[in-house]
Scaffold this motif. Structure first.
Motif, PDB file in Angstrom:
ATOM      1  N   PRO A 208       0.807  -1.230   0.000  1.00  0.00           N
ATOM      2  CA  PRO A 208       0.000   0.000   0.000  1.00  0.00           C
ATOM      3  C   PRO A 208       0.836   1.274   0.000  1.00  0.00           C
ATOM      4  O   PRO A 208       0.506   2.243  -0.687  1.00  0.00           O
ATOM      5  CB  PRO A 208      -0.811  -0.132   1.300  1.00  0.00           C
ATOM      6  CG  PRO A 208      -0.861  -1.594   1.571  1.00  0.00           C
ATOM      7  CD  PRO A 208       0.415  -2.157   1.081  1.00  0.00           C
ATOM      8  N   GLU A 209       1.956   1.259   0.749  1.00  0.00           N
ATOM      9  CA  GLU A 209       2.791   2.466   0.803  1.00  0.00           C
ATOM     10  C   GLU A 209       3.535   2.728  -0.500  1.00  0.00           C
ATOM     11  O   GLU A 209       3.969   3.850  -0.774  1.00  0.00           O
ATOM     12  CB  GLU A 209       3.776   2.400   1.970  1.00  0.00           C
ATOM     13  CG  GLU A 209       4.601   1.123   2.046  1.00  0.00           C
ATOM     14  CD  GLU A 209       4.006   0.084   2.981  1.00  0.00           C
ATOM     15  OE1 GLU A 209       2.867  -0.353   2.711  1.00  0.00           O
ATOM     16  OE2 GLU A 209       4.690  -0.276   3.976  1.00  0.00           O
ATOM     17  N   GLY A 211       2.143   1.546  -3.673  1.00  0.00           N
ATOM     18  CA  GLY A 211       1.051   1.918  -4.564  1.00  0.00           C
ATOM     19  C   GLY A 211       1.161   1.397  -5.976  1.00  0.00           C
ATOM     20  O   GLY A 211       0.685   2.051  -6.918  1.00  0.00           O
ATOM     21  N   GLY A 215       2.421   4.207  -8.507  1.00  0.00           N
ATOM     22  CA  GLY A 215       2.924   4.891  -7.316  1.00  0.00           C
ATOM     23  C   GLY A 215       4.434   4.901  -7.262  1.00  0.00           C
ATOM     24  O   GLY A 215       5.052   5.902  -6.871  1.00  0.00           O
ATOM     25  N   HIS A 219       6.868   8.477  -7.473  1.00  0.00           N
ATOM     26  CA  HIS A 219       7.301   8.901  -6.139  1.00  0.00           C
ATOM     27  C   HIS A 219       8.586   9.726  -6.220  1.00  0.00           C
ATOM     28  O   HIS A 219       9.504   9.409  -6.985  1.00  0.00           O
ATOM     29  CB  HIS A 219       7.523   7.680  -5.242  1.00  0.00           C
ATOM     30  CG  HIS A 219       7.523   8.013  -3.779  1.00  0.00           C
ATOM     31  ND1 HIS A 219       8.616   8.559  -3.143  1.00  0.00           N
ATOM     32  CD2 HIS A 219       6.556   7.884  -2.831  1.00  0.00           C
ATOM     33  CE1 HIS A 219       8.335   8.739  -1.861  1.00  0.00           C
ATOM     34  NE2 HIS A 219       7.082   8.333  -1.652  1.00  0.00           N
TER      35      HIS A 219
END
Length: 612
Positions: A208-209, A211, A215, A219
Motif C-alpha cells: 500500500p505504501e 502503490g 505509485g 514517487h
C-alpha cells in the motif's frame, strides 16, 4: 523480524532435504576419481551447465549489492557490472571452444600447457592458492555477509549462529556431492531462486505504501533513480559508470565469473561440457539470463525500498537489533522481505537459501579443485591415489568454508568487496585475452602483472600514497578531501602502470621454449597472426603443428560478440522499459533486439564447431 508458519518451514526444510538427498545420491560416483569429483566426467549438456552458472551467480550478496548501488546512485549504477557482458560474450564466441579443446582439469593447469619450466610451475601453484584460497575466501565471505544480514533482519539470528547453520548445511552437501551434486542441485535452485525473486518483487511493488507501478514511478524518492543510462550532463557519472567500465574495466580486470578470456568456475563448467558447442551454448545462455533478465526483480525491490525505507536511519529504527558494523544501504533488500506474507515468505527464504547454497557450493568445489589438482598433486604428493585426492578435496572444502565464514564476521558492506577484488585484478585482464593468440607472452608476463597489480593497488588504496594522489573521503569526518587527481582516475592508472610493467617484463625475459609453443599450438589450434613466427619456426624444423586449415574464426567471433551485446543489452533495456511502461522506447528497442538475434543466429553457423 518475521514469524514463519508451518507452510514456510515446510518449504525451507523441504528444499534442504532435496539438496542433501541429491548430495548423497551423487556422492558414490563423485568419489570414484578427482575428474568425476571436480568435472563430472566432462559429459555435461549446455542447458544444465548454463543454469548452473546462473544459479551460482544468483548469490545472496548480489541482490544486496544491487540494492545498495541503486539506492545510492540509481539503476544506472549497475553499469559497474553490466559492462562485464562484453567479457562474457568474448568468452562465449572466442574462448569457450579453446578452453574445452585444452582438456585441462582446471584453468590453473593451463599454465603448464601454455608455458614451461619452473616459472610455469610456480605460477600454477601460487595462483592456485592466491585465487583458490585467498580471493575465493574473500568472495565467499561477501556471500556469507549477506546471509548474516538476512538472518539479523528477518529472523533476529546472531551472525555467529547464522554462519554456523548456513555453513554446516552447505559444506556437508558440497563435500559429499562433488561437482555433479553442485550442478544437479543448481538446476533446482535456479527455479526456486528465480520464483522467490519475482514473487518478492511483485508483492513489494503491491505494498500500500508503494502503490503499485504507478505509485513507484511517480514517487519523489524514485523518479531520479530510474534512468538505465547515467545522466549525460553529469561528467563524473558518465566517466565512472559508463566510460571506464565499457572502455577499460571489461578487458583489463580479473573478477570472479567475469574473467577476460574465461576462467574460474566459468572455465570449470566449460571444461565439464560434452564438447565445444555445449561449452559455447552454456556460456551464452548464462550471459542472457545473468544480464538481461535476472537483475530486474532486484532492481524493483530496491526502488520500492526507497519509499518504505528512505534512508539508513529508517532501517535502523525498524530493526534496532542490527549491529552498527553491519548497517548499510544494502540492508534494504532484506528489510523489504519482512513485508512478505506467509507462504511467499517461506518461498523467498527458501530462494535465498538456494542462492546461498548454490554460490558457496560452487566456490567450494572450484577452490578445492585448485588445491587438489594444482597444489597438492603438484607440490605435495605427485603419486597420490584418486581416493586420496578426493579426500583432500573434501578436507579443503571444509577448511575453505571455515575461513570464509570467519572472515565474513568482520566485513561491513558487499560493495567494498566488489571494489577490492576489482582493484586487485586491475591490469591483468589483457594478458588473459592475448596469451592464447600471441606467442611472445610468457610465464613472467603473468607473474609480473599479478604482483605489480597487487602492490600498486595496496599503495593506492591503503597507504598515504593513495590519499595524496586521489580525492577521497576522510574516514573520521566524512568530508571529501582533494588529492592531486580525481578519485575515478585510480583504476585506469593502476591498469596503465600494470600493463606497462608486464609488457616490459615480457620483452626483457626469455621467450618460452619452441617445444612448449609447438605443443600448445598443435593441441589448441588458436590461429591468427600472433603465431606466424612460431608456425614458421616449426616449418623450418619439419614439424607440422597446423592441423586445422579452416579460416580463422576469431574475426567472426568478435562480430558475434558485438551482435550478442546488441541482443542482450537490447533485452535488458527492453525489459526495463516494458516494466516502466515506457512503450515508446520499449517497442523500437525490442525490434532492434529481434534483428540482432536473427543476425546472430545466421552467424552461428560460421562459428559452430563440427564435432561429429
Amino acid at each position: 523480524m518475521v514469524f514463519l508458519n508451518t507452510l514456510d518451514y515446510t518449504l525451507i526444510f523441504g528444499l534442504f532435504a532435496i539438496i542433501l538427498i541429491v548430495g548423497v545420491y551423487t556422492s558414490r560416483k563423485a568419489g570414484k576419481s578427482s575428474e568425476e569429483y571436480f568435472l563430472s566426467g566432462r559429459n555435461m549438456p549446455w542447458w544444465l551447465l548454463g543454469l548452473s552458472m546462473v544459479a551460482t551467480t544468483f548469490s545472496t550478496d548480489t541482490p544486496n549489492f544491487v540494492t545498495g548501488i541503486v539506492r545510492e546512485k540509481g539503476v544506472s549504477a549497475n553499469w559497474e557490472w553490466w559492462a562485464f557482458l562484453i567479457t562474457g560474450l568474448l568468452t562465449v564466441f572466442v574462448y569457450a571452444k579453446l578452453w574445452r579443446k585444452s582438456e585441462v582439469g582446471t584453468d590453473m593447469e593451463f599454465y603448464e600447457l601454455r608455458y614451461g619450466g619452473k616459472p610455469a610451475q610456480f605460477l600454477r601453484g601460487f595462483r592456485a592458492v592466491y585465487l583458490g584460497v585467498i580471493f575465493n575466501v574473500i568472495a565467499m565471505s561477501a556471500v556469507t555477509l549477506a546471509a548474516i544480514k538476512i538472518g539479523q533482519v528477518m529472523l533476529g539470528i546472531s551472525p555467529e549462529m547464522m554462519v554456523t547453520i548456513a555453513g554446516t548445511i552447505t559444506v556437508v552437501f558440497s563435500a559429499i556431492g562433488g561437482f555433479k551434486g553442485v550442478v544437479y542441485t543448481d538446476f533446482i535452485l535456479f527455479f526456486v531462486a528465480m520464483s522467490g525473486a519475482i514473487g518478492a518483487a511483485y508483492f513489494c511493488i503491491s505494498l500500500p505504501e508503494v502503490g503499485g507501478m504507478d505509485g513507484l514511478m511517480s514517487h519523489n524518492n524514485v523518479t531520479n533513480k530510474l534512468n538505465i543510462l547515467p545522466d549525460f550532463s553529469d561528467s563524473e557519472a558518465i566517466i565512472t559508470l559508463l566510460i571506464i567500465p565499457l572502455a577499460v574495466q571489461w578487458w583489463s580486470s580479473w573478477y570472479p565469473g567475469a574473467e577476460p578470456g574465461g576462467g574460474g568456475y566459468i572455465a570449470q563448467r566449460m571444461l565439464a561440457a560434452k564438447n565445444e558447442n555445449h561449452a559455447i551454448g552454456a556460456t551464452f545462455f548464462f550471459n542472457i539470463m545473468h544480464y538481461a533478465l535476472r537483475p530486474w526483480p532486484w532492481i524493483l525491490v530496491a526502488l520500492a525500498s526507497l519509499i518504505v525505507f528512505p534512508d539508513i536511519t529508517s532501517i535502523q529504527e525498524a530493526f534496532p537489533n542490527i549491529s552498527e558494523d553491519k548497517l548499510g544501504q544494502d540492508l534494504a533488500y532484506s528489510a523489504m522481505l519482512t513485508k512478505l506474507p506467509n507462504g511467499l515468505l517461506g518461498l523467498v527464504m527458501a530462494s535465498l537459501a538456494a542462492a546461498y547454497i548454490s554460490t558457496i557450493s560452487t566456490h567450494l568445489n572450484w577452490g578445492s579443485s585448485y588445491i587438489v589438482n594444482d597444489f597438492y598433486k603438484q607440490q605435495v604428493n605427485k603419486n597420490a591415489s584418486e581416493k586420496e585426492l578426493v579426500n583432500v578435496g573434501r578436507i579443503a572444502t571444509v577448511i575453505l568454508m571455515v575461513c570464509s565464514a570467519s572472515f565474513s564476521l568482520v566485513l561491513t558492506d558487499a560493495t567494498q568487496i566488489f571494489k577490492i577484488i576489482l582493484m586487485f585484478g586491475a591490469g591483468t585482464g589483457l594478458i588473459f585475452i592475448l596469451r592464447w593468440f600471441w606467442w611472445r607472452i610468457n610465464a613472467w608476463s603473468e607473474i609480473t602483472a599479478m604482483f605489480s597489480s597487487g602492490i600498486i593497488s595496496i599503495l593506492f588504496s591503503f597507504t598515504s600514497v593513495g590519499t595524496y594522489f586521489f580525492d577521497h573521503t576522510d574516514t573520521v569526518t566524512g568530508n571529501l578531501v582533494s588529492g592531486v587527481l580525481p578519485a575515478w582516475s585510480k583504476f585506469p592508472i593502476v591498469v596503465l602502470i600494470t600493463t606497462v610493467v608486464w609488457l616490459v617484463a615480457t620483452f626483457v625475459t626469455k621467450r618460452e621454449k619452441k617445444e612448449v609453443l609447438f605443443k600448445f599450438y598443435k593441441k589448441i589450434q588458436p590461429g591468427g597472426p600472433g603465431w606466424n613466427k612460431v608456425i614458421e619456426e616449426a616449418k623450418e624444423e619439419n614439424q607440422h603443428i597446423v592441423t586445422d586449415t579452416a579460416k580463422w574464426s576469431v574475426p567472426n567471433g568478435i562480430i558475434a560478440m558485438l551482435l550478442g551485446c546488441l541482443f542482450i543489452y537490447g533485452c535488458m533495456f527492453a525489459t526495463g522499459y516494458w516494466i516502466y511502461g515506457y512503450y515508446d522506447k520499449a517497442i523500437p528497442i525490442t525490434v532492434m533486439t529481434i534483428v540482432a538475434g536473427g543476425l546472430l543466429i545466421k552467424l552461428w553457423s560460421k562459428i559452430k564447431v563440427n564435432v561429429l
